[in-house]
Design a protein around this motif. Structure first.
Motif, short mmCIF file in Angstrom:
data_model
loop_
_atom_site.label_atom_id
_atom_site.label_comp_id
_atom_site.label_asym_id
_atom_site.label_seq_id
_atom_site.Cartn_x
_atom_site.Cartn_y
_atom_site.Cartn_z
N THR A 213 -6.83 0.57 -12.31
CA THR A 213 -7.04 -0.62 -13.14
C THR A 213 -5.83 -1.55 -13.08
N THR A 214 -4.64 -0.98 -13.02
CA THR A 214 -3.43 -1.81 -12.93
C THR A 214 -3.37 -2.53 -11.59
N ILE A 215 -3.73 -1.83 -10.51
CA ILE A 215 -3.73 -2.47 -9.20
C ILE A 215 -4.73 -3.62 -9.16
N LEU A 216 -5.91 -3.37 -9.70
CA LEU A 216 -6.93 -4.42 -9.70
C LEU A 216 -6.49 -5.61 -10.53
N ARG A 217 -5.85 -5.35 -11.66
CA ARG A 217 -5.46 -6.43 -12.56
C ARG A 217 -4.27 -7.23 -12.03
N THR A 218 -3.31 -6.55 -11.43
CA THR A 218 -2.07 -7.23 -11.03
C THR A 218 -2.04 -7.69 -9.58
N HIS A 219 -2.80 -7.03 -8.71
CA HIS A 219 -2.74 -7.36 -7.29
C HIS A 219 -4.03 -7.96 -6.74
N VAL A 220 -5.16 -7.38 -7.11
CA VAL A 220 -6.43 -7.80 -6.50
C VAL A 220 -6.96 -9.07 -7.14
N LEU A 221 -7.15 -9.05 -8.45
CA LEU A 221 -7.77 -10.20 -9.11
C LEU A 221 -7.00 -11.51 -8.92
N PRO A 222 -5.66 -11.51 -9.06
CA PRO A 222 -4.95 -12.78 -8.83
C PRO A 222 -5.12 -13.33 -7.41
N ASN A 223 -5.28 -12.44 -6.44
CA ASN A 223 -5.37 -12.89 -5.05
C ASN A 223 -6.78 -13.28 -4.63
N ILE A 224 -7.78 -12.97 -5.45
CA ILE A 224 -9.14 -13.38 -5.11
C ILE A 224 -9.62 -14.49 -6.05
N SER A 225 -8.73 -15.00 -6.89
CA SER A 225 -9.13 -16.00 -7.88
C SER A 225 -9.51 -17.32 -7.24
N GLY A 226 -8.87 -17.68 -6.12
CA GLY A 226 -9.15 -18.97 -5.48
C GLY A 226 -10.61 -19.15 -5.11
N VAL B 255 -7.98 -7.91 0.69
CA VAL B 255 -6.74 -7.70 -0.06
C VAL B 255 -6.37 -6.22 -0.14
N ARG B 256 -7.36 -5.33 -0.17
CA ARG B 256 -7.06 -3.92 -0.45
C ARG B 256 -6.23 -3.27 0.64
N HIS B 257 -6.20 -3.82 1.85
CA HIS B 257 -5.40 -3.24 2.92
C HIS B 257 -4.03 -3.89 3.06
N GLU B 258 -3.69 -4.80 2.15
CA GLU B 258 -2.37 -5.41 2.18
C GLU B 258 -1.30 -4.37 1.87
N PRO B 259 -0.09 -4.54 2.42
CA PRO B 259 0.96 -3.53 2.23
C PRO B 259 1.30 -3.29 0.76
N TYR B 260 1.36 -4.36 -0.07
CA TYR B 260 1.75 -4.15 -1.46
C TYR B 260 0.70 -3.35 -2.22
N VAL B 261 -0.58 -3.45 -1.83
CA VAL B 261 -1.62 -2.65 -2.47
C VAL B 261 -1.49 -1.20 -2.02
N GLN B 262 -1.23 -0.99 -0.73
CA GLN B 262 -1.08 0.37 -0.22
C GLN B 262 0.13 1.06 -0.85
N VAL B 263 1.21 0.31 -1.02
CA VAL B 263 2.41 0.89 -1.64
C VAL B 263 2.13 1.28 -3.09
N SER B 264 1.41 0.42 -3.81
CA SER B 264 1.08 0.73 -5.20
C SER B 264 0.21 1.98 -5.29
N ARG B 265 -0.74 2.12 -4.38
CA ARG B 265 -1.59 3.31 -4.39
C ARG B 265 -0.78 4.55 -4.07
N THR B 266 0.16 4.44 -3.12
CA THR B 266 0.99 5.59 -2.76
C THR B 266 1.88 6.03 -3.91
N MET B 267 2.35 5.05 -4.71
CA MET B 267 3.21 5.36 -5.85
C MET B 267 2.43 5.90 -7.04
N GLY B 268 1.10 5.97 -6.92
CA GLY B 268 0.29 6.51 -8.00
C GLY B 268 -0.02 5.53 -9.11
N THR B 269 0.08 4.25 -8.83
CA THR B 269 -0.25 3.24 -9.84
C THR B 269 -1.74 3.34 -10.19
N PRO B 270 -2.09 3.30 -11.47
CA PRO B 270 -3.51 3.38 -11.84
C PRO B 270 -4.33 2.29 -11.18
#
Length: 308
Positions: free
Chosen positions: A204-217, A187-202
């Motif tokens: 913890t916010t990336i993990l909570r909103t992007h990573v955890l929901p996508n690895i829940s299955g 998941v960490r190399h997905e475009p939406y994660v890379q964009v969030s990192r580039t925008m300076g998103t914290p």
């Protein structure tokens, strides 16, 4: 400009047919409901959980009510599962033991889930030296068989319910760590994660909103399977005398008490053994059903069959 057309799916005779609205709108819940084994396993687990919750009120006798005069009585109208060598009602002890086993399984797996996901997500997302160190620790824990490692932990500490929960939780933590790390790496190399990192998103916010929901299955599936193995592990520890301590009832402890009466009181071992078998099988079948729905490839196959 051409009008949009519904997807064409070949039927069993090779002819093209459009999917029905009902098949196109199938939700994960409806996909689960379309699998008979999953439905049956969910109903069985619901019955087991309800019996475990209501055990103090459903049990017709006290779990430690000794009646030596009626010891080793076969199943009858007054004692549905018979009595043990001390005259205690086996049915009452089986349903109360269900409460103990489920409590141990839920608490230990929850511990393993929380700690394992924390380790796996941090290791997979941060990478580098931290990833190497954490995964080497996980590999060392994986080198030991689950039951052997649990026995070692219980042997160091004092046997009991709390120790059993801690031991089972520790030995299953590496499994969740591995699952969480593998999912996080994808998941960490997905475009939406890379964009969030580039925008300076914290982070913890990336993990909570992007990573955890996508690895829940995968984590949900692993949780269901781990609950089954946690019940088996608790029964094994109790059978060896290192799990739930008497006089508290447990399925493993009841099997240990029954081993000296296999020839003359079959019911003492059969009913606790059936309870373990049915509960573990139901958790495994439910995990298989969840995997089919949460895995995109498996879900596509199921939806294709539904359309046909």
């Amino acid at each position: 400009m051409t009008e949009p057309r519904d997807e064409i799916v070949a039927d069993e005779h090779g002819a093209g047919v459009a999917p029905t609205d009902e098949a196109a709108r199938m939700t994960p819940f409806r996909l689960l409901a379309s699998n008979p084994l999953t439905v049956v396993s969910a109903l069985v687990l619901a019955v087991v959980v309800l019996l475990a919750i209501a055990a103090p009120w459903v049990a017709p006798y006290g779990i430690n009510a000794v009646d030596v005069a009626n010891a080793l009585q076969p199943p009858s109208a007054s004692h549905w599962f018979g009595t043990d060598d001390l005259g205690r009602d086996v049915f009452s002890r089986v349903i109360v033991a269900a409460r103990v086993s489920l409590q141990v399984a839920v608490v230990s797996v929850t511990f393993a889930l929380l700690v394992g996901v924390l380790i796996g997500v941090v290791s997979g997302y941060v990478g580098g030296l931290l990833d190497v160190v954490l995964m080497r620790v996980v590999d060392v824990m994986f080198a030991f068989p689950v039951l052997l490692l649990a026995l070692a932990i219980v042997a160091i500490l004092q046997p009991g319910m709390a120790t059993t929960m801690l031991a089972i939780g520790i030995v299953y933590t590496p499994i969740f760590a591995r699952v969480a790390r593998a999912s996080t790496l994808s998941v960490r190399h997905e475009p939406y994660v890379q964009v969030s990192r580039t925008m300076g998103t914290p982070t913890t916010t990336i993990l909570r909103t992007h990573v955890l929901p996508n690895i829940s299955g995968p984590l949900i599936v692993q949780t269901s399977l781990s609950l089954a193995f946690a019940i088996l592990s608790e029964a094994a520890l109790s059978f060896l005398g290192l799990g739930i301590q008497p006089p508290a009832p447990s399925w493993g402890g009841m099997l240990f008490s029954a081993q000296g009466f296999l020839g003359q009181a079959w019911w003492m071992s059969v009913f606790p053994g059936v309870a373990i078998f049915v509960t573990v099988l139901a958790f495994n079948l439910l995990g298989d059903g969840l995997r089919d729905v949460l895995d995109p490839k498996q879900r596509t196959l199921i939806e294709s069959r539904s359309r046909r």
